[in-house]
Design a protein around this motif. Sequence first.
Motif, short mmCIF file in Angstrom:
data_model
loop_
_atom_site.label_atom_id
_atom_site.label_comp_id
_atom_site.label_asym_id
_atom_site.label_seq_id
_atom_site.Cartn_x
_atom_site.Cartn_y
_atom_site.Cartn_z
N UNK A 96 14.27 -0.98 -7.78
CA UNK A 96 13.21 -0.84 -6.76
C UNK A 96 11.86 -1.39 -7.17
N UNK A 97 11.52 -1.33 -8.47
CA UNK A 97 10.22 -1.84 -8.89
C UNK A 97 10.09 -3.36 -8.70
N UNK A 98 11.20 -4.08 -8.83
CA UNK A 98 11.13 -5.55 -8.81
C UNK A 98 11.95 -6.17 -7.68
N UNK A 99 12.59 -5.34 -6.85
CA UNK A 99 13.43 -5.92 -5.80
C UNK A 99 12.61 -6.63 -4.73
N UNK A 100 11.37 -6.17 -4.49
CA UNK A 100 10.51 -6.80 -3.50
C UNK A 100 10.90 -6.46 -2.08
N UNK A 101 10.11 -6.96 -1.15
CA UNK A 101 10.35 -6.71 0.26
C UNK A 101 10.98 -7.92 0.96
N UNK B 30 0.81 -1.22 0.00
CA UNK B 30 0.00 0.00 0.00
C UNK B 30 0.84 1.27 0.00
N UNK B 31 2.14 1.13 -0.27
CA UNK B 31 3.00 2.31 -0.37
C UNK B 31 2.79 2.99 -1.73
N UNK B 32 3.13 4.28 -1.85
CA UNK B 32 2.90 4.98 -3.12
C UNK B 32 3.86 4.56 -4.23
N UNK B 33 4.97 3.91 -3.90
CA UNK B 33 5.93 3.50 -4.92
C UNK B 33 5.37 2.35 -5.77
N UNK B 34 5.91 2.23 -6.98
CA UNK B 34 5.53 1.14 -7.87
C UNK B 34 6.14 -0.17 -7.36
N UNK B 35 5.30 -1.17 -7.19
CA UNK B 35 5.76 -2.48 -6.69
C UNK B 35 5.19 -3.58 -7.57
N UNK B 36 6.04 -4.14 -8.41
CA UNK B 36 5.61 -5.22 -9.29
C UNK B 36 5.75 -6.60 -8.65
#
Length: 772
Positions: A548-553, A501-507
């Motif tokens: 950052x888009x694909x690094x994941x958490x 739910x963060x504003x950054x793009x997360x694929x």
Amino acid sequence: MTNYKLNIFFIFIIGVLFFSTVVAKSQNFISDSLYPSKKDRLLFEVADIKFSGNEAFSAYELIDAVNSKMNSRSIQHDVFEYYLDNLKKIDFTPEVLKKSLQVALKNLSHEIKYFNEGTAELDVQTLWHFYNTNGYHFVDVNYEFIPNYEKKQNELIFKVKENDRYKIDTIIYNGLENLDTETSKMVADAQKIRRGDYYSERNIMSEANHILNILLNNGYYYSSLEIAPVIINTDNLTDKVIINFTHGKRQRIIDITYVDSLNNQFKVIDDMKNLQLDIKVGDWYSRANVQSSINNLLILGTFELVTIDTSGVFYPLTDSTLSMVVFTKYRKQKEWGVGLFVHNTQLDNFTNIGVEANLLHRNWGGAAQSGNIFTNARIKNVSRLFAGQAGEYEGQVGLRIAQPLIWSIENMKIGANASIYYSLSTVDQIFNISSWFIPVRFPIKLTNDTYLNQIIVDFNFEFQNPTNFVDYDESKENTGNFNPRFYQSLALYSNLYEYLNSPETTLLTSNLFGITLIGDSRNHPFNPNFGDYFYFMLDGWNIFFSHPWISGIAKYLRVQSTYNFFLPISNTSVSAFKIRAGLINLADDYNSFVPFERQFFAGGANSVRGWLSRELHYSTLESVEYAGNTEPNPNILDSRTYNLISNIVGSSAIIEGSYEFRFTFERPKGIDEVLAEQISKIGLTFFLDFGNAYHWYAETDQESKLKWYEYFSKLAWAAGFGVRYDTPIGPVRLDFGFPVYRPGYNVPDYVLWNNGSLFGDMKLHFGIGHSF
């Protein structure tokens, strides 16, 4: 292909053998006072078979060598017969009742075994041969069939006089003088039988066949052997053994030709088939490499039948060269199916069962590629249901493609497979996880010459979303249904929820890389009794793709390893050992996520069996069940909360191991074949387990600190026994585990002999396949 002559007659010429048989027959005795059978007064039942005078071999070993059989009356047989005999004495007994009992007894008639004089005489010769091939060349064997007046039944007794056992004085291998240097050294190393060893035909044949295989695997295609009659020295009780080998010229492979029976299917290109062959043009012939080439081609899944043989049809043979023909018969390439399946996870060995539908296409690209569209629904870790725990479920739909071989380097064969699928799974029925997975795997097969025989490189791209997690997260201020510790334990999932739910793009939520090393020398994948199994895996955050888009958490590093060892004790018993350890290190303790299936859990059907699945931790948090009479403590949780947290949050470290004594009933002789087959599938297991899970994610960092030695001093122990029944997919088992000792962090240690009742603490586990 190979001229294999075997002519093995030991010291006895035909006349001596005939004389021995006549003498043995003349000593046999059949009593005139036998108890006739109730079924047929002219026949005599064999109630028991016994042996006397046998010191070198047990009765259990000898009964396996004879063909005579004894009664195998079941309890119901005796009950039916008793009632029928007594009801016949009552005049007004209904005929239908007597006929029913007669039909039932007729169906059990196979349990009655009658004496046969011809079979008994052949058994005398069989026993004589058995002893003779083990060095007792002058053994005397006869039988007597007599009544046992005390038990009122007939007994068949084989009487053995073993006499002296002969030793080997000399063993000579002729015809091995002109071998090449390398093969000659291998043959010399294979000669283990020494002067003074007891004569054993089995050992002699084993060594002779080993030498023959060395010849056949090093170019000597025309090799054969012949064992000459054994020469016996009765003065010093020794044998002289002569084995004659012929091998001809050493043969090179000069040509390999393919003959395909396509059955209207697409042809696999020759280059792909060449990569599967362990034989090459210019190599010395090797029978082992021919067989492994057949196996490699069958593993592709495209062929129904593969044979490799010599032929002069396509290329002429010479006295030192061979032309090989590879014949392949193709399978149907398009198939669909619906059915039940059973699946075991590779390391934890959890059993999942479910139903699956799939559409499969083999060889769609001409290089043995396969494509599979599938959907399934499964119950995960089914042993939880049998233990009375909440079930966990998963449904999947997706596409899988595989290329069995993309590259061959030296002794490595590298394949590739990839999938894309959607999954919806439950986590202890608390919340659901909606996921997309794209696993890409590169399996690398090594030759059996190395300890490691497989390397696996994995890339896993995942997007996981706890769909109804927000319902629990927002309810923490409005409900008293859960202990505050329950919400604290969801920290990993809270990190994931906030990341999504963060504003950054997360694929992606997880971008993982892993490498696995496997060494497997077990003699059977499901039911081994010899060899070992080594597994090592290093996986975690894929730093090679860190945008950052694909690094994941999921930023962590996980290492885990297991080692299993199997040692036969006898033909029916095995000792099995297991040791396993794992550790997870988070890159950021406050902003990381470890997927549920990659956390560590202890307890359950394949772990420490004194506790239920995921129930075991060494932690500051404890269930009131084990707390005893302690003072009020915020770390003592009610059983409901403790079990919920245990089932949704794992640990970052684990150590566990097991010892099992596995016993399988030998196939009994002398009873009904169907019953004997079922008995031979039953086994018993006695086990001792130890282990624990550390650094529970339900704890804070300060709470989970441990000294290095506590990882070993704080192990829990359990013991128990189990029942096995062998099936084509492995043994189905029921294990009864008893907790013996469990260390408490801030509560009294649990000790079996000081706590509760033995059977009150017992845990029942169900599984398919051995626990390891």
